[in-house]
Design an enzyme around this catalytic site. Structure first.
Site, short mmCIF file in Angstrom:
data_model
loop_
_atom_site.label_atom_id
_atom_site.label_comp_id
_atom_site.label_asym_id
_atom_site.label_seq_id
_atom_site.Cartn_x
_atom_site.Cartn_y
_atom_site.Cartn_z
N HIS A 133 0.86 -1.19 0.00
CA HIS A 133 0.00 0.00 0.00
C HIS A 133 0.89 1.23 0.00
O HIS A 133 1.51 1.55 1.01
CB HIS A 133 -0.90 0.02 1.23
CG HIS A 133 -2.12 -0.83 1.07
ND1 HIS A 133 -3.18 -0.80 1.95
CD2 HIS A 133 -2.46 -1.73 0.12
CE1 HIS A 133 -4.12 -1.64 1.55
NE2 HIS A 133 -3.70 -2.23 0.44
N TYR A 193 -10.26 5.22 5.33
CA TYR A 193 -10.78 5.57 6.65
C TYR A 193 -11.82 6.66 6.42
O TYR A 193 -11.51 7.71 5.84
CB TYR A 193 -9.68 6.13 7.54
CG TYR A 193 -8.62 5.10 7.93
CD1 TYR A 193 -8.71 4.39 9.13
CD2 TYR A 193 -7.52 4.86 7.11
CE1 TYR A 193 -7.75 3.46 9.49
CE2 TYR A 193 -6.55 3.93 7.47
CZ TYR A 193 -6.67 3.23 8.67
OH TYR A 193 -5.71 2.32 9.02
N PRO A 250 -7.89 0.28 17.30
CA PRO A 250 -7.43 -0.28 16.02
C PRO A 250 -7.23 0.74 14.89
O PRO A 250 -6.63 0.40 13.87
CB PRO A 250 -8.54 -1.27 15.65
CG PRO A 250 -9.74 -0.80 16.40
CD PRO A 250 -9.24 -0.17 17.65
N LYS A 277 -2.05 -0.36 14.62
CA LYS A 277 -0.72 -0.38 15.23
C LYS A 277 -0.48 -1.53 16.21
O LYS A 277 0.65 -1.75 16.64
CB LYS A 277 -0.47 0.95 15.97
CG LYS A 277 -0.39 2.16 15.05
CD LYS A 277 0.73 2.01 14.06
CE LYS A 277 0.92 3.23 13.20
NZ LYS A 277 1.74 2.93 12.00
N TYR A 279 1.92 6.80 10.03
CA TYR A 279 1.17 5.66 9.50
C TYR A 279 2.11 4.54 9.03
O TYR A 279 1.84 3.36 9.27
CB TYR A 279 0.27 6.12 8.34
CG TYR A 279 -0.74 5.05 7.96
CD1 TYR A 279 -1.83 4.79 8.78
CD2 TYR A 279 -0.59 4.31 6.79
CE1 TYR A 279 -2.75 3.81 8.45
CE2 TYR A 279 -1.51 3.32 6.45
CZ TYR A 279 -2.60 3.07 7.29
OH TYR A 279 -3.49 2.10 6.97
C1 PHB Z 1 -8.01 -4.42 9.07
O1 PHB Z 1 -7.71 -4.72 7.91
O2 PHB Z 1 -8.61 -5.20 9.82
C2 PHB Z 1 -7.64 -3.05 9.56
C3 PHB Z 1 -6.98 -2.19 8.71
C4 PHB Z 1 -6.64 -0.93 9.16
C5 PHB Z 1 -6.96 -0.55 10.43
C6 PHB Z 1 -7.62 -1.41 11.29
C7 PHB Z 1 -7.97 -2.68 10.85
O3 PHB Z 1 -6.62 0.68 10.88
#
Ligand code: PHB
Ligand code: APR
Length: 395
Positions: free
Chosen positions: A72, A203, A295, A299, A387
């Site tokens: 990514h 997000y 989450p 991290k 990030y």
């Molecule tokens: C996930 O793919 O489960 C995931 C990805 C990014 C996040 C949290 C969970 O910030």
């Protein structure tokens, strides 16, 4: 039984540490409360920082990751009906993250563990830790197949997660705990449908609440929506989930979401937590045993990996190079990176979620901050460098 390091817990932290010690020839035993199948079945986040990927390669479990993890180079934030993409690659001078599920990381580590032939005791009940601050070895007591066993070790690595026994074995006068519980949870759905955004996590901030579009592979997607912790999974039919998710993302993303039956659905709380110090006598903590992040930003696993890199180095220096500098400084140095990462996870959570107490004003302030992120290269760089993961100090 006598060993150099007793590792409590066979989650990602314990297994990674075991692999590091194995490769350096340090004798150790892993003691795990659950069965191997149970450990494997837990579904968690799926974004790896480069430093985590590097560690997995270094300990010899990078082969499948190299084939299957999706790079990514970008990160997307969606708000006020529009998507904004940040180039991690450009903003950080070539860094990126990798999409690869924690279940896969655990499987790779477990396969390597089985192949290396070092002892792992699964289904150990009543695990208790003793003699952690005396002159002699520490003792780990547990019951396995109905028989009480004792393991003597020079050091104990508490990799047994938030609910484990290790942190609780520190005297209450020594341990300081810092905690923040957020007033909502995440409802997560796993589905065998192609991801809407294979090369960047989305997000989403909307007046309806947070949303997240993620993936496990080109054919398996992981989506989340913010929900009250009082909700039950049964309240959320698949149809309700997909409709809510689509209402929270920008129209272009909503149009591209492929829906299908969920293969897993669960609600998880969001919490920030840090325990200090991370060492007491012969006991060290690593991973979720010492800290939890919400989450947002994914991290948790990465922080466990950076703890383990430092703790592994410290223990290897003790046994192989006969130097105790790492052992002495592990807690202080690990905690610096942990608090910075706690700060970032808290900030991203605060930026992207709907808070019951801030209402319309809170939403507008979030939108202003998001607007600032999109229009200020300095702000965007701060987001990107956190990030992709902060550097790990060596001990
Ligand atoms: C996930 O793919 O489960 C995931 C990805 C990014 C996040 C949290 C969970 O910030
Ligand atoms: N005795 C032995 N083992 C225990 C005990 C105990 N008393 N208590 C818990 N365990 C085991 C759990 O069964 C689990 O397998 O310790 C392990 C801890 O694993 P995780 O909770 O996954 O924690 P960690 O290895 O630090 O992983 C950190 O991975 O699991 C995610 O959310 C977590 O993302 C975070 C990262």
């Amino acid at each position: 039984m006598r060993t150099q390091v007793a590792i409590i817990g066979a989650g990602p932290a314990g297994l990674m540490l075991g692999q590091m010690l194995h490769r350096a020839g340090v004798d150790h035993v892993i003691v795990e409360r659950q069965s191997a199948d149970y450990v494997m079945s837990r579904i968690r986040a799926g974004i790896l920082e480069q430093t985590t990927v590097d560690l997995l390669h270094e300990v010899g479990v990078g082969a499948r990751l190299a084939q299957e993890a999706l790079p990514h180079d970008e990160l997307t934030l969606a708000f006020a009906g529009t998507k904004h993409t940040f180039s991690l690659h450009q903003l950080t001078g070539g860094k990126r993250v990798w999409a690869y599920g924690q279940t896969e990381v655990t499987k790779d580590l477990m396969d390597a563990r089985a192949a290396c032939g070092r002892p792992t005791v699964y289904e150990a009940t009543d695990v208790s830790l003793h003699d952690l601050d005396g002159d002699g070895p520490a003792t780990v007591r547990y019951t396995h197949q109905g028989v009480t066993q004792e393991l003597q070790a020079d050091f104990v690595a508490g990799c047994d997660g938030f609910h484990g026994v290790a942190r609780k074995s520190m005297p209450s006068g020594v341990l300081k705990e810092f905690e923040k519980v957020y007033p909502f949870g995440w409802l997560g759905v796993l589905a065998d449908v192609p991801p809407v955004s294979p090369h960047a996590i989305i997000y989403g901030n909307s007046a309806l609440g947070f949303s997240l579009c993620s993936l496990r592979s080109m054919t398996r997607s992981r989506y989340y929506v913010q929900c009250p912790m009082s909700d039950r999974v049964e309240d959320w039919s698949d149809a309700r989930f997909w409709a809510e998710l689509k209402a929270r993302v920008d129209p272009h993303t909503a149009e591209g979401i492929v829906t299908g039956p969920s293969i897993e659905k669960s609600i998880a709380p969001l919490r920030s937590f840090v325990a200090e110090p991370m060492r007491w006598g012969k006991l060290f903590l690593a991973g979720d045993a010492a800290h939890i992040v919400p989450p947002t930003g994914a991290k948790g696993l990465n922080l466990a990996a950076s703890d383990v890199r430092m703790l592994g180095q410290a223990l290897i220096s003790h046994f192989v190079d006969k130097s105790d500098a790492g052992i002495k400084h592990y807690s202080a140095i690990a905690l610096r990176r942990i608090w910075r990462t706690e700060r970032f996870s808290w900030w991203l959570t605060s930026l992207m979620h709907k808070f019951p107490d801030t209402e319309g004003f809170g939403q507008r302030v979030q939108e202003a901050e998001l607007d600032y992120l999109v229009n200020s290269p300095a702000a965007a760089t701060t987001l990107a460098e956190n990030y992709v993961g902060l550097p790990i100090e060596s001990l």
